[in-house]
Each structure stands twice: as C-alpha cells, then as structure tokens.
Design a protein around this motif. Structure first.
Motif, PDB file in Angstrom:
ATOM      1  N   GLN A   1      16.073  55.298  33.964  1.00 37.30           N
ATOM      2  CA  GLN A   1      16.664  56.515  33.377  1.00 37.30           C
ATOM      3  C   GLN A   1      18.095  56.278  32.923  1.00 37.30           C
TER       4      GLN A   1
ATOM      5  N   THR B   1      12.788  55.076  51.878  1.00 35.18           N
ATOM      6  CA  THR B   1      12.205  53.800  52.305  1.00 35.18           C
ATOM      7  C   THR B   1      13.228  52.980  53.084  1.00 35.18           C
TER       8      THR B   1
ATOM      9  N   ALA C   1      19.827  65.423  48.431  1.00 38.09           N
ATOM     10  CA  ALA C   1      19.861  64.085  49.043  1.00 38.09           C
ATOM     11  C   ALA C   1      20.980  63.238  48.436  1.00 38.09           C
TER      12      ALA C   1
ATOM     13  N   HIS D   1      20.809  61.422  41.542  1.00 38.68           N
ATOM     14  CA  HIS D   1      20.723  62.397  40.443  1.00 38.68           C
ATOM     15  C   HIS D   1      21.585  63.581  40.873  1.00 38.68           C
TER      16      HIS D   1
ATOM     17  N   GLU E   1      18.336  52.982  50.160  1.00 36.01           N
ATOM     18  CA  GLU E   1      18.912  53.021  48.814  1.00 36.01           C
ATOM     19  C   GLU E   1      18.559  54.354  48.155  1.00 36.01           C
TER      20      GLU E   1
ATOM     21  N   ALA F   1      18.487  56.560  44.826  1.00 36.58           N
ATOM     22  CA  ALA F   1      18.584  56.710  43.369  1.00 36.58           C
ATOM     23  C   ALA F   1      19.267  58.055  43.144  1.00 36.58           C
TER      24      ALA F   1
ATOM     25  N   ARG G   1      12.973  64.820  52.982  1.00 38.32           N
ATOM     26  CA  ARG G   1      12.808  63.988  51.782  1.00 38.32           C
ATOM     27  C   ARG G   1      12.432  62.589  52.247  1.00 38.32           C
ATOM     28  N   GLY G   2      11.468  61.974  51.557  1.00 37.34           N
ATOM     29  CA  GLY G   2      11.030  60.630  51.932  1.00 37.34           C
ATOM     30  C   GLY G   2      12.013  59.571  51.452  1.00 37.34           C
TER      31      GLY G   2
ATOM     32  N   ALA H   1      13.253  55.208  42.372  1.00 40.84           N
ATOM     33  CA  ALA H   1      13.010  55.793  43.696  1.00 40.84           C
ATOM     34  C   ALA H   1      12.056  54.921  44.513  1.00 40.84           C
TER      35      ALA H   1
ATOM     36  N   ARG I   1       8.896  65.147  42.685  1.00 40.40           N
ATOM     37  CA  ARG I   1       8.310  66.172  41.809  1.00 40.40           C
ATOM     38  C   ARG I   1       9.221  66.433  40.623  1.00 40.40           C
TER      39      ARG I   1
END
Ligand SMILES: Cc1cc2nc3c(=O)[nH]c(=O)nc-3n(C[C@H](O)[C@H](O)[C@H](O)COP(=O)(O)OP(=O)(O)OC[C@H]3O[C@@H](n4cnc5c(N)ncnc54)[C@H](O)[C@@H]3O)c2cc1C
Length: 239
Positions: free
Chosen positions: A159, A73, A96, A91, A87, A89, A70-71, A135, A238
């Motif tokens: 969100q 930053t 992740a 869900h 960081e 995000a 998973r990408g 994200a 996605r």
C-alpha cells in the motif's frame, strides 16, 4: 476509574477457554515509516505454549472505554529469554496502530491465546503458493523460514512504496512479486489469476483482507486446480 471492558468478544473467548497473559514492552523501532517492530517480555506465555510457524495471539487494544482484540503474529519468539517481537503494519488513526506508536518500555498489554495452530501439509507439497500483504508478512516469513528448500511462489500486496523494502525471508527457491493494492484488492486477485498454472501437488497459504482472501481461494480452485484441502486461508483484516 472502572477497568476497560473486553465486551462480548471477551465473554466468548473466555467460554472457549482462551489463555490470558500480560506482555511488557521492552522497546520499539521503525522498520519503515509504515512498519513498527515492538519488542516484548512475554511473561509466562512462551512457557506454556510450543512455538510454531505463523503463531499468533490476540492483543487487547484500548479503544475508548473498551478493549478490542486484534490478532498479531509472534516474530522471533524466544522461549528461553521469554521475549518476542511483533510487527505492526501502521494505518493511522486505528487503535492498534496508535497503541503501538505510543508504546514505551514498561507499558503492559493483555494478550489471550486461542485459535493459533499449525501443521505442515502431508504428503510434502512439491511447492507453495503464498499470498499475503504487510499484515501477514510476519506469518509468511515464519512460513518461508521453515520451507527447507521447497520452492515457493509469493505474492505480496503493498500500500505504501516503502512496503517493498520490508525484509522477506526468501531463499534462492523463492520467487517474490510485489503487487500494488488497487480496487480493494482486485489488482492482486488479477495478478495471481494471470500467473495461473496447473498447481496440483502444491499447497497454497493465503492471508489478505477477508474479501480478497475469499476471492483468491476461488482463483486457486478454479485456475490453479487446487482442492480445498490444498489451501490454507484466513482473512487477516476487514476492509
Ligand atoms: C491471525 C492474525 C495475525 C495477524 N498478524 C498481524 C501482524 O503480525 N501484524 C499486523 O500488522 N497485522 C496483523 N494482523 C492484522 C490485524 O489484526 C488487523 O489489521 C487489525 O485490524 C489491526 O487493528 P487496528 O486497530 O489497527 O485497525 P481496526 O480498528 O481493526 O480497523 C480500522 C480500519 O483500518 C483498516 N485496516 C485494518 N488493518 C489494515 C491493514 N493491515 N491494512 C490496511 N487497512 C487496515 C480497516 O479496514 C478499518 O477500516 C493479523 C490478523 C490475524 C487474524
């Protein structure tokens, strides 16, 4: 017990000569209820690679018997101290997110570097149109920090109510609009389209979910009169 497999992705990334590293968790803190900042020792990762805005790595996240890339930053990467933050995000229920919430000091995670790159557009754009979500906010913040007074118009999709409290690296030359995620991103696309003007000479940077990103590129070309070279776009997740 056998080592979790990286599967087909692992083979492809190896063939493309991705560089492998291991990160060690130093600690973590919630920025909001839905946003978790984890601090890492980077080992040799930052010795080898020059830091650049929007720099990202592929974390190998455990999911059952598999590791899935998973990408993510790098936030405030510090080559001298060999540290970085990331960081997340959040869900709930996603690999992740669950890994990040469970991460404790001393835990390790594999990372591969492949595909991250950045160049400032030339000639200097007269302004930036920046569109993203939570994200891509870490990447957007690294971008805004480097703008040096160039005006930027920023749209951010939220969100959770508290997303709007997340720090944005805005300057007096930055105009930020938060837009609630509705209809799988259609609300953001509409908000950007409604604000359209002739943006010739500006540069756009877009990173939302894959579908929304594609639609926004269309809006920027058709309504803002930007050609493909004036748009940097990448789907970050996605739907
Ligand atoms: C270059 C790059 C840099 C990135 N940097 C960051 C970063 O710094 N921080 C960060 O949080 N993410 C970042 N992302 C996005 C992150 O890789 C994806 O969100 C990833 O899908 C998260 O993995 P997961 O295991 O949590 O969910 P997955 O298993 O991939 O997805 C499970 C479900 O969750 C949904 N989902 C995934 N991501 C989101 C989201 N952001 N919002 C709502 N629903 C979602 C999916 O649609 C799917 O239904 C980056 C992506 C790229 C390509």
């Amino acid at each position: 017990m056998s080592k979790p497999s990286r599967g087909f992705d692992g083979l492809v990334i190896k063939a493309w000569r991705g560089r492998d590293y291991q990160l060690t968790v130093r600690g973590s803190r919630f920025v909001t209820d839905h946003y978790l900042r984890v601090s890492f020792d980077t080992g040799t990762l930052l010795d080898d690679l020059p830091v650049h805005p929007t720099m990202w790595i592929r974390l190998w996240i455990p999911n059952g018997t598999k590791l899935q890339q998973r990408g993510f930053t790098l936030v405030d990467p510090n080559p001298r101290a060999r540290t970085t933050d990331i960081e997340f995000a959040l869900h709930d229920g996603c690999p992740a997110t669950e890994w990040a919430k469970a991460a404790r000091p001393g835990d390790t995670i594999d990372a591969t570097v492949l595909g991250t790159k950045f160049t400032w557009p030339k000639p200097d754009p007269s302004g930036y149109l920046v569109i993203g979500d939570t994200a891509s906010l870490p990447a957007i913040n690294s971008l805004l920090t480097g703008l040096d007074g160039t005006p930027a118009r920023v749209w951010l999709e939220w969100q959770h109510e508290d997303d709007q409290k997340l720090p944005v690296a805005a300057t007096p030359h930055t105009e930020v609009t938060w837009v609630r995620r509705t209809d799988a991103g259609a609300g953001l696309v509409q908000a950007v389209a409604e604000a359209a003007f002739d943006a010739t000479g500006q540069h756009a940077w877009v990173a939302c979910d894959t579908k929304t990103t594609r639609r926004l590129v269309g809006v920027l070309r058709d309504h803002y009169r930007l050609d493909r070279k004036a748009i940097t776009a990448m789907g970050y997740w996605r739907p």
